[in-house]
Motif scaffolding. Structure first.
Motif, PDB file in Angstrom:
ATOM      1  N   PRO A   1     -28.604  90.979 -12.828  1.00 16.65           N
ATOM      2  CA  PRO A   1     -27.998  89.685 -12.090  1.00 16.65           C
ATOM      3  C   PRO A   1     -27.094  89.615 -10.754  1.00 16.65           C
ATOM      4  O   PRO A   1     -27.111  90.991  -9.889  1.00 16.65           O
ATOM      5  N   HIS A   2     -27.766  88.597 -10.099  1.00 17.32           N
ATOM      6  CA  HIS A   2     -26.886  88.793  -8.921  1.00 17.32           C
ATOM      7  C   HIS A   2     -25.551  88.956  -8.935  1.00 17.32           C
ATOM      8  O   HIS A   2     -24.706  89.033  -9.584  1.00 17.32           O
TER       9      HIS A   2
ATOM     10  N   HIS B   1     -22.693  86.598  -9.769  1.00 20.21           N
ATOM     11  CA  HIS B   1     -22.899  85.965 -10.985  1.00 20.21           C
ATOM     12  C   HIS B   1     -21.581  85.683 -11.183  1.00 20.21           C
ATOM     13  O   HIS B   1     -20.878  85.038 -12.334  1.00 20.21           O
ATOM     14  N   LEU B   2     -21.040  87.378 -12.002  1.00 23.83           N
ATOM     15  CA  LEU B   2     -20.045  87.312 -13.202  1.00 23.83           C
ATOM     16  C   LEU B   2     -18.698  86.922 -12.336  1.00 23.83           C
ATOM     17  O   LEU B   2     -18.293  86.523 -13.228  1.00 23.83           O
ATOM     18  N   GLU B   3     -19.237  87.008 -11.129  1.00 21.47           N
ATOM     19  CA  GLU B   3     -17.897  86.852 -10.638  1.00 21.47           C
ATOM     20  C   GLU B   3     -17.325  85.148 -10.302  1.00 21.47           C
ATOM     21  O   GLU B   3     -16.360  84.366 -10.468  1.00 21.47           O
TER      22      GLU B   3
ATOM     23  N   LEU C   1     -18.128  83.931 -12.714  1.00 21.13           N
ATOM     24  CA  LEU C   1     -18.319  83.428 -14.386  1.00 21.13           C
ATOM     25  C   LEU C   1     -16.779  83.502 -14.348  1.00 21.13           C
ATOM     26  O   LEU C   1     -16.166  82.570 -14.904  1.00 21.13           O
ATOM     27  N   LEU C   2     -16.512  84.535 -14.254  1.00 22.13           N
ATOM     28  CA  LEU C   2     -14.900  84.876 -14.186  1.00 22.13           C
ATOM     29  C   LEU C   2     -13.532  83.716 -13.628  1.00 22.13           C
ATOM     30  O   LEU C   2     -12.570  83.377 -14.545  1.00 22.13           O
TER      31      LEU C   2
ATOM     32  N   THR D   1     -15.097  80.136 -13.262  1.00 20.96           N
ATOM     33  CA  THR D   1     -15.116  79.169 -14.014  1.00 20.96           C
ATOM     34  C   THR D   1     -14.170  79.556 -15.305  1.00 20.96           C
ATOM     35  O   THR D   1     -13.175  78.373 -15.305  1.00 20.96           O
ATOM     36  N   ILE D   2     -14.040  80.927 -16.429  1.00 20.63           N
ATOM     37  CA  ILE D   2     -13.122  81.115 -17.054  1.00 20.63           C
ATOM     38  C   ILE D   2     -11.718  80.963 -16.506  1.00 20.63           C
ATOM     39  O   ILE D   2     -10.796  80.581 -17.012  1.00 20.63           O
TER      40      ILE D   2
ATOM     41  N   GLU E   1     -10.082  76.816 -16.055  1.00 23.13           N
ATOM     42  CA  GLU E   1     -10.394  76.642 -17.280  1.00 23.13           C
ATOM     43  C   GLU E   1      -8.973  76.609 -17.819  1.00 23.13           C
ATOM     44  O   GLU E   1      -8.303  75.646 -18.211  1.00 23.13           O
TER      45      GLU E   1
ATOM     46  N   ARG F   1      -2.557  85.368 -21.355  1.00 23.24           N
ATOM     47  CA  ARG F   1      -3.545  86.751 -21.934  1.00 23.24           C
ATOM     48  C   ARG F   1      -3.813  87.241 -20.528  1.00 23.24           C
ATOM     49  O   ARG F   1      -4.461  88.752 -20.500  1.00 23.24           O
ATOM     50  N   TRP F   2      -4.007  86.385 -19.502  1.00 23.65           N
ATOM     51  CA  TRP F   2      -4.580  86.959 -18.585  1.00 23.65           C
ATOM     52  C   TRP F   2      -3.993  87.835 -17.937  1.00 23.65           C
ATOM     53  O   TRP F   2      -4.422  88.619 -17.337  1.00 23.65           O
TER      54      TRP F   2
ATOM     55  N   GLY G   1      -3.437  91.378 -19.716  1.00 20.91           N
ATOM     56  CA  GLY G   1      -5.234  91.931 -20.474  1.00 20.91           C
ATOM     57  C   GLY G   1      -4.604  92.019 -21.906  1.00 20.91           C
ATOM     58  O   GLY G   1      -4.387  91.579 -22.882  1.00 20.91           O
TER      59      GLY G   1
END
Lengths: 243, 192
Positions: A67-68, A71-73, A75-76, A78-79, A82, A108-109, A112
């Motif tokens: 993965p680039h 990419h993960l960053e 995605l996180l 986006t989460i 939301e 939750r964020w 942890g």
């Protein structure tokens, strides 16, 4: 009779061959296959073909890229967006009602891995503070904090639920119940009536300003191979009682 | 494919931590599963332009739904199950009968070693054979021979009865035999 019993036996053995080849049959089944292969040329040939196929598939090169790094960053991000009370996800199956987008997720964020007890408390408080709609999911798959599961029986529907949009849905014949259940859970839908002899169910979906538009949910249902027919039903129409 | 017993136990623990909102655990899981999910989604979809979006959907579904994982199946089975569902949803959204996947998809720019590999795979004999199967059949073939799952595990992933899995595989093999002479030839007299 013997001939067709024989045929069935060959078929049963041949059905098992892929898992004989990949070594995952249990002892009893493996013994049955081994014994049959000793005396049956036809099935031995099929076994060789199956083994060849297995080798070809297993030998496929790795086509998945690493993965680039960003990419993960993304995605996180986006989460986080939301869950920070940001805009609703575009498709109904991923939609979160507004009251889920607030405190428990933020808590939750921040917390942890600090323990479910704290999160459950936050969730309980949020439930009290934000007064969830009557059409609560039975067991929401979008909620990732512990929540007490509440069941409402089909024999005692909440009157308030009838003000949620209602749809009549007919599923394709032989759709397994598990798949119907999955589809309805994803939509936060509830069965309030049916099935009729012709296989119609009456379902309600979440209503209110934050909910997905009925048209969107209908599109989603109609595009599913499980659904033969879906149409809106006039609000306030009493659900059909099961026959 | 999926590491030893310790890795499997770790994966379950990771999922539980993800359910509690642990971002580090999610990062870990991402690192372990990204390529496996990508590869599986690609093999089922065979529509390269859809794969990345579906993989994102899968990862988000894992994040949101980790609380639903009851620990009774392996973590990998559960995650592949989500991947299977999301892949089929993507196909349904696009429409099963709309433009069939191209035999030779447009190369992305810039090309990566993997995209070259992907195009080669799709153009190759096995690739063309698999292209003729339904996505559900491809899934069963891939899960059995590439991921090495038992038929019960395959049934868990695809969410179908065991007999459905066996039937799908049976029909898939028959179809592939029609299309791949290599498979039929190899059978003569050769002991594996």
């Amino acid at each position: 009779m013997t001939a067709s019993a024989d045929l069935r036996r060959h078929q049963r053995i041949q059905e098992l061959l892929p898992w004989w080849v990949n070594g995952t049959l249990d002892e009893a089944e493996a013994a049955t296959v081994a014994e049959h292969l000793e005396t049956c040329v036809q099935c031995r040939e099929e076994e060789a073909r199956c083994r060849r196929l297995g080798t070809l598939v297993a030998a496929a090169e790795e086509i998945a890229p690493v993965p680039h790094p960003t990419h993960l960053e993304k995605l996180l991000a986006t989460i986080a967006e939301e869950e920070g009370g940001g805009r609703r996800w575009r498709r109904p199956v991923l939609g979160l009602p507004r009251w889920l987008q607030a405190t428990p997720a933020t808590a939750r964020w921040l917390l942890g891995a600090q323990g479910l007890a704290v999160l459950a408390l936050a969730a309980a408080l949020t439930v009290v503070l934000f007064a969830p709609r009557a059409s609560d999911p039975v067991a929401s798959d979008a909620v990732t904090v512990e929540e007490p599961v509440r069941f409402r029986t089909l024999t005692a529907p909440d009157p308030a639920a009838l003000t949620s949009p209602a749809l009549r849905v007919v599923f394709s014949p032989e759709t397994p119940e598990a798949e119907i259940r999955e589809l309805l859970l994803e939509l936060r839908a509830e069965i309030v009536g049916g099935p009729t002899r012709l296989g119609s169910y009456m379902i309600t979906i979440p209503g209110g300003a934050d909910a997905d538009p009925v048209e969107l949910v209908l599109d989603h249902l109609r595009s599913s191979p499980l659904v033969r027919f879906a149409q809106p039903v006039a609000l306030g129409e009493a659900p059909r009682s099961p026959e | 494919m999926s590491g030893g017993p310790r890795a499997k136990a770790d994966d379950k623990a990771l999922l539980q931590r993800v359910a509690a909102g642990d971002q580090r655990a999610f990062r870990d899981l991402y690192g372990r599963y990204y390529r496996r999910v990508f590869g599986f989604v690609f093999k089922v979809l065979r529509q390269p332009d859809l794969v990345e979006e579906v993989v994102d959907d899968v990862l988000l579904a894992v994040w949101r739904g980790a609380g639903r994982f009851d620990g009774r199946s392996r973590a990998s089975t559960w995650i592949l199950g989500i991947a299977h569902r999301q892949a089929l949803k993507a196909i349904a959204r696009r429409g099963r009968r709309s433009a069939p996947p191209p035999d030779m998809p447009e190369p992305p720019s810039p090309e990566t070693p993997e995209s070259i590999m992907a195009r080669r795979e799709m153009a190759g004999e096995l690739g063309r054979g698999l292209a003729a199967l339904s996505p559900e059949q491809r899934a069963v073939v891939e899960l059995t021979f590439f991921h090495g799952l038992s038929y019960r595990e395959v049934a868990q992933v695809v969410g179908c009865p065991v007999n459905t899995v066996k039937t799908r595989m049976f029909h898939a093999r028959r179809r592939l035999r029609e299309l791949l002479p290599e498979l039929a030839e190899e059978a003569g007299g050769r002991r594996s």
